[in-house]
Design a protein around this motif. Structure first.
Motif, short mmCIF file in Angstrom:
data_model
loop_
_atom_site.label_atom_id
_atom_site.label_comp_id
_atom_site.label_asym_id
_atom_site.label_seq_id
_atom_site.Cartn_x
_atom_site.Cartn_y
_atom_site.Cartn_z
N LEU A 27 21.28 43.86 65.47
CA LEU A 27 22.23 43.88 66.58
C LEU A 27 21.60 44.50 67.84
N ILE A 28 20.91 45.62 67.65
CA ILE A 28 20.26 46.28 68.80
C ILE A 28 19.21 45.36 69.42
N ASN A 29 18.42 44.71 68.58
CA ASN A 29 17.39 43.79 69.08
C ASN A 29 17.99 42.59 69.83
N GLU A 30 19.22 42.24 69.47
CA GLU A 30 19.92 41.13 70.15
C GLU A 30 20.67 41.59 71.40
N GLY A 31 20.50 42.87 71.74
CA GLY A 31 21.11 43.38 72.96
C GLY A 31 22.52 43.91 72.83
N PHE A 32 22.98 44.14 71.59
CA PHE A 32 24.32 44.68 71.38
C PHE A 32 24.32 46.20 71.58
N GLU A 33 25.45 46.71 72.02
CA GLU A 33 25.68 48.16 72.12
C GLU A 33 26.36 48.59 70.82
N VAL A 34 25.65 49.34 70.00
CA VAL A 34 26.14 49.67 68.67
C VAL A 34 26.75 51.07 68.64
N HIS A 35 28.03 51.14 68.29
CA HIS A 35 28.76 52.40 68.15
C HIS A 35 28.99 52.67 66.66
N ILE A 36 28.86 53.93 66.26
CA ILE A 36 29.07 54.30 64.86
C ILE A 36 30.03 55.48 64.78
#
Length: 367
Positions: A27-36
């Motif tokens: 997801l990060i490599n695809e440009g997504f902003e990842v929230h956990i």
């Protein structure tokens, strides 16, 4: 795609770091902003270093205090409203139910992963608790874009209970990273090292394993039982410490990296009463180690009986002892072959890439 925010809701940092890291990285490599959103744990800093945005939440995974759980719902509601993610990904019981409910109310798309049903839907569970959970699952998951199941029996249970979503799919558990858990040459130990990894508790079959260990070590002086994990049961902890001091077992405590212990093992045993899909069996088999496990959903799919491992009847000490003794008497050449066949099965059927692909397909299809 305008909104590239994804929110993960989990009950423990290990749930995401150990078993969903590849999805996070993709997801990060695809440009997504990842929230956990997760309780604080030692893996969180590593996730932040990867580029994740962390939101701490206090959660008692096994607690039934309704007031504490209401606080979880409130925190989820505030968090989802603030982030406005493209999609919410939920794992384990409380995040699935409360996260699903909040996402449904706020009309945010969400994907649900049933990592297991715990003891709540077993024949011996409380009918009242079962009824409450059934109701909560029904209202929480009805608008889920997809429910991912880790074994067929859990899927069939939801069908029987008439708990449904827009669609459902069967995954090969959480999958296994076959590169991280790479094949390791089978050990040529004089002793037979039998390892157990995981939480030490009644539902995981720990009491049966300890009784079996005592019986087997009295008969075979070249067998060593190793326990790696933690116990939240004070009575069980005392028994484990006593047996460790008496040299019946070797207790290693909780370990953040179990890879070296799997490599040291001759066989990995999993005597659970119920599972979603046993991650430790996947990891052991990927490393090229035979496995011995309860003949239950979440374990039996991983094992080709008498080819890659041995299945035994759950909650049955005699059956467990017979399986252990059968393995002990197998020549090392055949044990080595069992491990290699298990490794091949993991690559063929349980690669984590399969899971990542299924998730990304769902995420990209959300309008």
């Amino acid at each position: 795609m305008d909104n590239k925010k994804v929110l993960f809701l989990v009950n423990h940092d290990v749930v995401i770091y150990n078993f969903r890291l590849e999805l996070v990285e993709y997801l990060i490599n695809e440009g997504f902003e990842v929230h956990i959103s997760s309780p604080k744990g030692e893996k969180i800093d590593r996730l932040i270093e990867l580029g994740c945005i962390y939101h701490e939440i206090d959660m008692d995974r096994r607690g039934t205090n309704i007031f504490k759980d209401i606080n979880i719902i409130k925190e989820y509601f505030t968090l989802v409203k603030k982030i406005k993610p493209r999609v919410v990904l939920t794992y384990t019981i409380k995040p699935n139910i409360y996260g699903g409910l909040v996402s449904r109310i706020q009309k945010i798309p969400y994907l649900t992963n049933i990592t297991g049903l715990g003891s709540s839907f077993t024949p011996s569970s409380s009918p009242i608790l079962k009824g409450i959970l059934k109701f909560l699952y029904k209202i929480s998951l009805k608008k889920s874009k997809c429910i991912f199941f880790q074994n067929k029996e859990n899927s069939e249970m939801f069908d029987k209970l008439q708990i449904s979503a827009e669609q459902s799919k069967l995954l090969p558990g959480s999958g296994v990273n076959t590169e991280r858990f790479a094949y390791a040459e089978y050990p040529k130990n004089k002793d037979v090292n039998i390892y157990y990894f995981g939480r030490l508790m009644e539902e995981k079959g720990t009491y049966e394993l300890l009784k079996a260990a005592k019986s087997v070590t009295e008969k075979y002086n070249n067998v060593k039982f190793h326990l790696v994990g933690f116990s939240e049961d004070e009575k069980l902890t005392k028994i484990i410490e006593k047996m460790h001091n008496e040299n019946v077992i070797i207790y290693h405590g909780y370990q953040t990296d179990i890879n070296k212990y799997i490599i040291d093992s001759d066989v990995v045993v999993q005597p659970s009463h119920h599972e979603g899909m046993s991650n430790v069996l996947l990891e052991a088999a990927s490393t090229g180690r035979p496995v011995i496990a309860s003949n239950i959903p979440g374990c039996k799919e991983i094992i080709e009986n008498n080819q890659t491992g041995i299945l035994f009847e759950p909650k049955n000490i005699e059956s467990l002892i017979n399986a252990l003794e059968e393995f002990i008497n197998i020549p090392i050449e055949r044990r080595t072959l069992m491990g290699k066949l298990g490794r091949q099965k993991m690559i063929r059927e349980f690669s984590r890439g399969i899971v990542v692909q299924e998730y990304m397909e769902q995420i990209f299809n959300i309008n």
